[in-house]
Enzyme design. Structure first.
Site, PDB file in Angstrom:
ATOM      1  CE  LYS A  96      -3.926   1.608   3.091  1.00  0.00           C
ATOM      2  NZ  LYS A  96      -4.620   1.403   4.323  1.00  0.00           N
ATOM      3  CB  SER A 139      -7.993   3.008   3.595  1.00  0.00           C
ATOM      4  OG  SER A 139      -7.218   2.064   4.259  1.00  0.00           O
ATOM      5  CB  SER A 187      -7.990  -0.277   6.066  1.00  0.00           C
ATOM      6  OG  SER A 187      -8.559   1.101   6.256  1.00  0.00           O
TER       7      SER A 187
END
Ligand SMILES: [Zn+2]
Lengths: 480, 486, 95
Positions: B77, B152, B176
């Site tokens: 990420k 997310s 997330s």
């Protein structure tokens, strides 16, 4: 009737610890050095970086706390103190809030003959900020054209020591600051150099009518760069507040800067909301738990503290006033005392010399100098056996400091050695008595003061080198 | 090849049937075919990845010892710091930022021989549940590009789902990892707080953030976890004890395990199909010999409220460092204060701004006790409730998300509705306990449904054991259409 | 429970230079969220204090050892403005 005002002063001290590495990262702790070369993700506040507390710094704050007679909290917590400032990389400072490492201590401070116990509210651990250099227009903050930032100091371990508002005069505040500085230096945890900024003092000053309990409006004073300026700043602030109040005006709660040149404090335009720091427990650091045995081990490792030293000195027969002064004296002076006593100098005499003449003489010198214990011991020996009068010995001491020579050599060079050989004095006394028959007669008929006249004559005949005590003694015998 | 599991690819690489460069080329081809629709990556590091793959092949050729992830193409990420590789956290305020260091997790992946393909898209600073809050445009759901991938860590989930990488890492602060894993039909795991170093993970809410893996299988998730887990002296909150050894019990099934169904994680607001699939799986577990019972954790009812006080409070401080002074965006101003205020106003998107304001408020003078302080106490109450429940149950199960993937834009105007999509995942963050999402099927719209397994702190062993059983029982092998090799 | 929010004050604390419209927009949204979040105030938390770490660990320190710092050139390369030695920012407001 005019009001008599009582100053109420508290001091906040920031001590930079002289650990190898910073508080929360491995960057080297240095003073000076090339800007922005001792920085890493953590002390620069780069995204993703985390703090890990320095174990030595944690031991050292406990040392400081114990030396200040504080309680060491069993459990203590780091908090984030949130405020935006360009030299604060994360825009929060890792500090402590309601659970500091140390609480409720004290330090005895002596001014003149009075010793007062000044309360220590807390000592907590935090990190230092970077440094701002305001460029343009002479570096004055309010007219600068830009600001340069150096983060070498960012993250240096800082211990904040907060006194209770127990100080009652600028002089006392100065004595507290100096004693605290000496204590920290003695613990070996900081350079504690005020001029280098490794120890920094802020003062909270208010005044109130003598005899009242309620505290007046408090003003914080910053930017005091020496003990002298600290004393002057506080005195000036007290005068300012008293003048305001006597003129029917109010004191405004604010932060004021001490301006050394102007000899006055001036107001810093206070930033709005600067006090809403939104403290919360720092989630990147774990709670600190201090085990009793760990604290006791640190206590056992403390050097002798001024209070303990004072009672030891009194036990050696040193007069209380001298013991207090010597207990707080600079380490070099105390070393001279201890060495001299170890060689056999009478403690009371050695203490008088060190706390009195030696302290005074070293302060008068332009370049630092010190006599060692052996030299002091010899000087004391010469006064004890009568070869040096006390006034001559003072002169010898000053010259010893200046030249680095031993007492004997200095006294000989300055021709200050007294005649303390009894037979030589006996002859001189006989000579005087033989030539002063009338005076002898008057003395014997009860006119005591004639003795002084006779002593003076013997002294004169020996060129002032006779030991007056001995002359006195021989005369009495002979006239007796 | 892009459809291989890490396990299968690892064994093919070890046997020399496949080279790391071939494998990399195959996933890059997959990415080139899908990225226009998906936008799962913010950066693809062709050069760096090729160098890593070549290096891996070289090591293999010289017979050097293989790392745990030797030659495996992975992504992280974009809130993981990667040395000299752009790290934006999906924010305009960090556009172009090149960190001078690798996050510990990234360094461990490199040490394990992994090939880092790139940085995946995410909600700005990991704040969001749909990846629509990325300043660089949303990621789309591989199963239906009109839908969100969750968030997310939506980019990581989508990239794994289509085979642009064989595995990926994300961060999970309130769900997330697990929520996008559920919405994209992959496995997503959040470990016990402290098992994976957070050093170099750009902080959102420090006491809740945990790094974790995405994979197509539970076994692959274990491998990814093992590569990065373990004490890190650079993270004071990382756990010094042993990482639970989960592999030996992976295949032991659930017979005799006590499985608790959380009463509070169901009912109103839950898709009927999600609820049905969840109870069908629970029935299967019971058939396998699990002792199923319903448990109640009343504090779960307020977990969302607790979360939306604690996370923004921590974020308000964590994001204070983005001020235009040392890195990132600077919007000029006459004074430094003005420069900072403008930089932050322009650099942060609406969700981040909202949370900073929320957190600042919750910590401010006069409100701390009622909001932040109180939330911390309720959090402790929730931890205590979970500890009690874990005396009666070995694992807790629930849907991972109340719904399957929703349409882009459906919740962007209603923050509270968006926040509710994390209602099942948040408790594990508040308690610091491990939880995993395993895909168990598709709804009638062809969208994946995730099943969550939670365990007590350091209970990864029983959690993975259950997850492996769920995986076997679900026998979920559907792939999104865009993942089918041309 | 309706929540009163001095949004301009909060934005100043957070150093966010928002316009009047933005402030109004966020004030309304925060109001809704906080009303929901205020549910925590109804929970009886008698006897509970904040939890510092879910595993209950304390006292993790590092030895006092120097580790290499970053190269200044690299550090400054990321900055919006430098003079090659220092980070440069506009002047501070008075005080
Ligand atoms: Zn550093």
């Amino acid at each position: 009737m005019t009001t008599v005002w009582e100053p109420v002063i508290g001091i906040e001290v920031h001590v930079e610890l002289s650990t190898q590495s910073k508080m929360f990262c491995g960057c080297e702790v240095t003073f000076g050095g090339e800007a922005n070369t001792k920085v890493c993700p953590t002390c620069l506040g780069l995204p993703g970086a985390l703090p890990v507390a320095n174990s030595v710094a944690m031991d050292w704050i406990v040392r400081i706390g114990l030396a200040l007679q504080c309680q060491v909290s069993e459990r203590s917590v780091f908090h984030r103190k949130n405020y935006f400032y360009a030299d604060l990389p994360k825009n929060y400072q890792v500090s402590q809030f309601d659970l500091p490492v140390c609480r409720n201590g004290w330090l005895d401070v002596t001014v003149g003959d009075e010793t007062r116990r000044i309360g220590i509210e807390r000592a907590h651990m935090e990190e230092d900020t970077g440094k701002s250099l305001h460029q343009g227009n002479g570096g004055r903050i309010h007219t600068a054209t830009s600001t340069l930032l150096d983060f070498n100091r960012s993250g240096v371990p800082l211990v904040e020591i907060v006194s209770r508002p127990d100080l009652r005069s600028a002089t006392e505040a100065r004595a507290y600051a100096q004693d605290l500085r000496n204590l920290v230096a003695e613990l070996g945890v900081s350079d504690a150099r005020m001029e280098a900024g490794s120890i920094r003092f802020d003062a909270n000053v208010s005044v109130r009518p003598v005899g009242t309990e309620a505290l007046g409006t408090k003003v914080e004073i910053k930017n005091m760069n020496s003990f002298r300026s600290l004393e002057r700043a506080i005195a000036s602030e007290i005068d300012r507040q008293v003048a305001l109040l006597e003129g029917g005006q109010k004191v405004r709660q604010e932060t004021r800067h001490w301006d050394e040149g102007a000899g006055a404090t001036h107001s810093m335009r206070s930033k709005e909301e600067s006090s809403d720091y939104r403290y919360f427990a720092e989630p990147d650091l774990l709670p600190l738990v201090f085990a009793a045995d760990q604290v006791e081990a640190l206590r056992a490792g403390l050097p002798e503290l001024p209070a303990e030293r004072r009672s030891r000195l009194e036990g050696l027969g040193v007069a209380p006033h001298t013991a207090r002064a010597l207990a707080q004296a600079e380490p070099e002076l105390r070393r001279t005392f201890e060495e001299a006593v170890a060689l056999g100098a009478p403690p009371a005499a050695a203490a008088n010399w060190v706390a009195g003449e030696l302290t005074a003489a070293t302060r008068r010198l332009e370049t630092p100098a010190m006599v060692d214990g052996r030299s002091l011991f010899r000087l004391i020996e010469m006064t004890e056996d009568g070869r040096l009068s006390s006034s001559a010995a003072k002169e010898v001491l000053v010259e010893m400091l200046r030249s680095g020579d031993e007492a004997e050599a200095v006294a000989t060079r300055l021709d200050l050695i007294q005649i303390s050989d009894t037979s030589a004095l006996e002859a001189a006394v006989s000579e005087v008595l033989d030539s002063q028959l009338e005076a002898v007669e008057r003395y014997r008929s009860g006119e005591q003061k004639v003795l002084g006249f006779l002593v003076g004559l013997v002294m004169k005949s020996t060129g002032g080198k006779a030991d007056p005590k001995l002359v006195n003694q021989i005369l009495r015998q002979r006239l007796g | 090849m892009a459809d291989l599991t890490i396990e299968a690819a690892g064994s093919a690489l070890a046997k020399g049937e496949l080279s790391a460069t071939e494998l990399l080329e195959s996933v890059l081809t997959r990415a080139s075919l899908t990225e226009a629709d998906l936008h799962s990556f913010l950066t693809i590091d062709h050069e760096g990845a090729m160098a890593a793959a070549t290096g891996s092949d070289e090591r293999l050729r010289r017979g050097e010892p293989r790392g745990l992830l030797e030659g495996i193409p992975l992504a992280v990420k974009d809130n993981f710091c990667t040395r000299h590789l752009e790290t934006t956290c999906g924010s305009q305020i960090l556009a172009g930022y090149l960190p001078p260091y690798d996050a510990t997790a990234v360094a461990r992946l490199r040490d394990a021989g992994a090939v880092l393909v790139g940085k995946t898209n995410c909600d700005e600073f990991a704040m969001g549940s749909s990846t629509e809050n990325s300043a660089f445009g949303p990621t789309r759901n591989p199963w239906n590009p009109e839908r969100v991938p969750g968030g997310s860590s939506g980019g990581s989930a989508a990239a794994v789902a289509v085979g642009s990488v064989l595995g990926a890492f994300g961060s999970d602060t309130g769900g997330s990892i697990r929520q996008p894993a559920a919405l994209c039909g992959v496995v997503g795991f959040k470990p016990t707080y402290g098992l994976i170093s957070r050093y170099g993970l750009v902080a959102f809410a420090s006491s809740l953030d945990q790094i974790g893996p995405f994979a197509r299988t539970v076994a692959d998730a274990v491998t990814l976890f093992e590569a990065v887990a373990g004490y890190d002296p650079l993270d004071a909150t990382s756990y010094q004890g042993l990482v639970p050894n989960v592999r030996p019990t992976l295949g032991e099934g659930v017979s005799g395990l006590r499985v608790g169904i959380v009463r509070e994680l169901g009912g109103e607001g839950y898709d009927a199909e999600v609820a049905a699939a969840t109870s069908a799986m629970v029935d299967k577990l019971a058939d396998e010999g699990a002792k199923v019972s319903e448990v109640s954790l009343p504090s779960f009812e307020v977990a969302l409220s607790v979360y939306y006080l604690i996370a923004p409070a921590e974020c308000s401080a964590n994001l204070a460092r983005f001020d235009g002074v040392r890195y990132g965006l600077r919007v000029p101003g006459e004074t430094v204060e003005e420069m900072m205020a403008r930089t932050r106003a322009e650099g942060f998107g609406p969700e981040v701004t909202r949370r900073i304001l929320l957190g600042t408020y919750a910590l401010s003078a006069g409100y701390y006790d009622a909001f932040y302080g109180k939330a911390q106490k309720v959090r402790s109450l929730l931890i205590a409730e979970m500890a009690t429940v874990f005396e009666q149950a070995d694992v807790l199960v629930s849907p991972t998300s109340p719904t399957t993937a929703f349409e882009l834009g459906a919740k962007t105007q209603d923050p509270l509705a968006m926040y509710l999509s994390d209602v099942c995942t948040i408790p594990a963050n508040l308690a610091g306990t491990p939880a995993i999402s395993v895909p168990i099927g598709l709804d009638s719209g062809g969208l994946p449904i995730g099943f969550q397994v939670m365990a007590p702190a350091l209970g990864e062993k029983v959690m993975f054991q259950t997850a492996a059983a769920v995986e076997a029982l679900a026998d979920f092998d559907a792939r999104p259409a865009m993942a089918v090799s041309p | 429970m309706p929540v009163d929010i001095d949004i301009a004050y909060v934005a100043r604390l957070a150093r966010l230079g928002l316009s009047a419209e933005e402030l109004a927009f966020y004030r309304d949204q925060l109001g809704v969220i906080l009303e929901h979040a205020a549910k925590v105030q109804e929970v009886d938390t008698e006897g509970f204090e904040a939890t510092a770490h879910p595993l209950g660990i304390v006292n993790q320190f590092r030895p006092d050892e120097i580790r290499p710092s970053l190269d200044r050139g690299e550090v400054l390369a990321a900055a919006p403005a430098t003079d090659g030695v220092y980070f440069v920012v506009p002047p501070a407001l008075e005080g």
